[in-house]
Design a protein around this motif. Sequence first.
Motif, PDB file in Angstrom:
ATOM      1  N   LEU A   1       0.843  -1.202   0.000  1.00 33.58           N
ATOM      2  CA  LEU A   1       0.000   0.000   0.000  1.00 33.58           C
ATOM      3  C   LEU A   1       0.872   1.244   0.000  1.00 33.58           C
ATOM      4  CD1 LEU A   1      -2.745  -1.127   2.530  1.00 33.58           C
ATOM      5  CD2 LEU A   1      -2.993  -0.882   0.058  1.00 33.58           C
ATOM      6  N   PRO A   2       0.331   2.401  -0.451  1.00 37.89           N
ATOM      7  CA  PRO A   2       1.129   3.631  -0.544  1.00 37.89           C
ATOM      8  C   PRO A   2       1.840   3.997   0.756  1.00 37.89           C
ATOM      9  CG  PRO A   2      -0.938   3.919  -1.681  1.00 37.89           C
ATOM     10  CD  PRO A   2      -1.019   2.580  -1.028  1.00 37.89           C
ATOM     11  N   ALA A   3       1.164   3.838   1.888  1.00 32.38           N
ATOM     12  CA  ALA A   3       1.779   4.209   3.163  1.00 32.38           C
ATOM     13  C   ALA A   3       2.999   3.347   3.460  1.00 32.38           C
ATOM     14  CB  ALA A   3       0.751   4.084   4.288  1.00 32.38           C
ATOM     15  N   ALA A   4       2.921   2.033   3.145  1.00 34.12           N
ATOM     16  CA  ALA A   4       4.052   1.137   3.379  1.00 34.12           C
ATOM     17  C   ALA A   4       5.223   1.513   2.484  1.00 34.12           C
ATOM     18  CB  ALA A   4       3.636  -0.312   3.131  1.00 34.12           C
ATOM     19  N   LEU A   5       4.938   1.830   1.210  1.00 35.79           N
ATOM     20  CA  LEU A   5       6.000   2.218   0.287  1.00 35.79           C
ATOM     21  C   LEU A   5       6.633   3.543   0.700  1.00 35.79           C
ATOM     22  CD1 LEU A   5       4.364   1.202  -3.130  1.00 35.79           C
ATOM     23  CD2 LEU A   5       6.129  -0.010  -1.838  1.00 35.79           C
ATOM     24  N   LEU A   6       5.830   4.467   1.231  1.00 39.63           N
ATOM     25  CA  LEU A   6       6.384   5.739   1.707  1.00 39.63           C
ATOM     26  C   LEU A   6       7.306   5.508   2.892  1.00 39.63           C
ATOM     27  CD1 LEU A   6       6.603   8.810   1.769  1.00 39.63           C
ATOM     28  CD2 LEU A   6       4.459   8.878   3.079  1.00 39.63           C
ATOM     29  N   TYR A   7       6.865   4.647   3.835  1.00 31.37           N
ATOM     30  CA  TYR A   7       7.695   4.323   4.997  1.00 31.37           C
ATOM     31  C   TYR A   7       9.019   3.691   4.564  1.00 31.37           C
ATOM     32  CZ  TYR A   7       8.818   2.608   9.695  1.00 31.37           C
ATOM     33  OH  TYR A   7       9.436   2.365  10.900  1.00 31.37           O
ATOM     34  N   ASP A   8       8.941   2.756   3.580  1.00 34.06           N
ATOM     35  CA  ASP A   8      10.165   2.127   3.062  1.00 34.06           C
ATOM     36  C   ASP A   8      11.036   3.148   2.344  1.00 34.06           C
ATOM     37  OD1 ASP A   8       9.570  -0.332   4.068  1.00 34.06           O
ATOM     38  OD2 ASP A   8       8.670  -1.115   2.225  1.00 34.06           O
ATOM     39  N   ALA A   9      10.390   4.109   1.636  1.00 32.25           N
ATOM     40  CA  ALA A   9      11.148   5.130   0.907  1.00 32.25           C
ATOM     41  C   ALA A   9      12.026   5.929   1.865  1.00 32.25           C
ATOM     42  CB  ALA A   9      10.194   6.061   0.156  1.00 32.25           C
ATOM     43  N   LEU A  10      11.497   6.218   3.065  1.00 32.23           N
ATOM     44  CA  LEU A  10      12.298   6.940   4.047  1.00 32.23           C
ATOM     45  C   LEU A  10      13.507   6.114   4.472  1.00 32.23           C
ATOM     46  CD1 LEU A  10      12.704   9.323   6.017  1.00 32.23           C
ATOM     47  CD2 LEU A  10      11.309   8.056   7.668  1.00 32.23           C
TER      48      LEU A  10
END
Length: 811
Positions: free
Chosen positions: A308-317
Amino acid sequence: MAGVSVAAEWQLLYNRYYRKPELYQMQWKQVDLTRNKVACAPFGGPIAAIRDDAKIVQLFAESALRKLRIFTSSGRLISETVWKNPGGRLIGMSWSDDQILVCITQDGTVYSYDIHAELINTYSLGKECFESSVVECVFWGNGVVCINEAFGIFAVPDFKNHRAVKLADCNLEDLPHCIAVIEPQYTMSGNVEVLLGVGDHVLLVEEDGVQQLGVGIGPLQKMVVSRTGKLLASFTHDGRLLVISTDFSNIIFEYTSLLVILCATVYDEPIILIPECDGVRILSNTSMEFLHRVPDSTVSIFQIGSTLPAALLYDALDHFDRRSAKADENLRLIRSSLPEAVEACIDAAGYEFDISQQRTLLRAASYGQAFCSQFQREHIQEMCKTLRVLNAVRHHEIGIPLSIQQYKLLTPSVLINRLINAHNYLLALRISEYLGINQEVVIMHWACTKITESLGIPDASLLEILLHKLKICKGISYAAVAAHADKNGRRKLAAMLVEHEPHSSKQIPLLLSIGEEDTALVKATESGDTDLVYLVLFHIWQKRPSLEFFGTIQARPLARDLFINYAQCYKHEFLKDFFLSTGQLQDVAFLLWKESWELAKNPMASKGSPLHGPRVKLIEKAQHLFSETKEHTFESKAAEEHAKLLRIQHDLEVTTKQAIFVDSSISDTIRTCIVLGNHRAAMKVKTEFKVSEKRWYWLKVFALATIRDWDALEKFSKEKRPPIGYRPFVEACVDADEKGEALKYIPKLADPREKAEAYARIGMAKEAADAASQAKDGELLGRLKLTFAQNAAASSIFDTLRDRLSFQGVS
């Protein structure tokens, strides 16, 4: 990997995840929950514990002296007090909504304690509970239901009014298996309803009746009503968990429950469950945990394998921190969903108790926001502000483990009040300042507590300490703090504090209450507020002897004048005493004279003899007082004559049997005497009051004309040459429309002009013209002509005479 480690702590129940983070390692020592009665307040509130007197005390294991101890949720001791057990065995205790600990003993006595273990109140559930001991009780927010040995059911619907209500008789032969309560706010009647598990069914008990429900559903071993009052969770004797609507119209069979999660981890020590609005806290001897559902936003980020977008954003950080190009790739994948991902990270941060995890989630949200122009920055700022407050109160020294949902439901202002009540003033002050909430409530409570707890500190030193903090808030009520000081027996401190109160309306009543009347009077007069001055005056008036009161106000002009204004209307006798005490005899005399006139308005005043009556006595007193001062000779003489006139007038009313003389003037008295034919009385009045001859003649002429005694009038005109001349005689006759009588006196008028006008008034044109020509007054002839404008012949006479006068003037 972080997501895997986070999700590894979750437990799946159907399609929902639950987690149980540890909030605290308990700070207390040697507290065994199995040997204590324990009451835990919701919203991360305090824990009360007292040794269960039903348990056997091991020799030398602990003191036989029982203590009521109150801890924070982290196990830090707040307060303790010796439990003296005056009402028998402790049956139950619970915290009310406003964090008051309510304890109920065997004899039906209710004890209320604050968070500092100070006894606030004591009252009884009534005679029946005293005679038949209470055996069980069930609490809710602000009330309790009790059952006694005689199976009577009693309810206290609200701890604030202490009124116990007996519910309907259920004809029980044994105690019920279990009890649950539906709070008044959730019932149709607005009264408390009690559910009793009896046999294979449930009894619904109200104040005015009993109803049987759910026949065949039991026996039930435990029942709990949901917070909304709509659902009932129950546990059957054969281990089934039932969720039922409270009207028993719909039953949902659940073969597993949250207990499955609790049992998944083996507890080798006793636990207590503390219901919260969004989960349940689990208290053991050594720790405090919080069992709750994992929020959807957290699941979207940390669920294993989530894309999900939130998981990918967290991983992006994470990639960004490791300087990996994968960060940019993740951002490109979720660019269209970036606002949603940022919001999820912010939301998930709010549900975390771990500060490092909060920080990481908020960094992820901030990282995503940098690439999202549509997202409002205020959301991250608001969450940061909320978490700072929550982390501060969750600290083990404070011990209030609020979740974000509990915080929102409780509200910041209530949280601040709870910090204040726990004497955590510094934190309460900082949170108030941080959230922009008025700090006055914190400072006021601190100041009052400081006064109570600082009995050994001198007043001057304590004043300095108080002022240093009180000045933080502009407009704070120094008077309220001073009132507290006075209540605690520190009157000198109260007087010093009230000096700093800028509002006179608050300052002055307090000065009066602490006995500083003189200071209050000074402050009131300085304020210029007449209402405040009157407040002080009435207070001093009631407390001090008259002479002392007079001395107090005499030196203060505003207070003195206001007192005089009031007393003139309502307190004449007191005002006379004041004037006498200050030597103002003339003012007393004026008051007496005024009273005599007020007395005249009373219809009964004309009855009886005024010579010995109150009016004359008042006037005589006034005359005597006036005579004491040289400056009031006129008033003294006037009062003397007034009293004399009243005597004469009364005698006349007695003689004539007509109440027409009293309070009339000297002239009216003479005139009335003549009209009544009492010439001797009229002459007596004339002589007594030295009425002049001219005034006497005027009065008698018009009085005789009034009664149309023309013979007497003519006789009177011939007694001697009238000092007022004959004109009044003419006017009296003309006014009475007696032209013939007027003709007796007109020829006697010496002035031809008066004679001309008199003839004209009775319509005699020729005589008027002749008199005017003798006066040789052309202007008079013109005026008289206008009088006879309707008579052509008369007008021509005046024209002829005026022409003749003009001709003579030319020659």
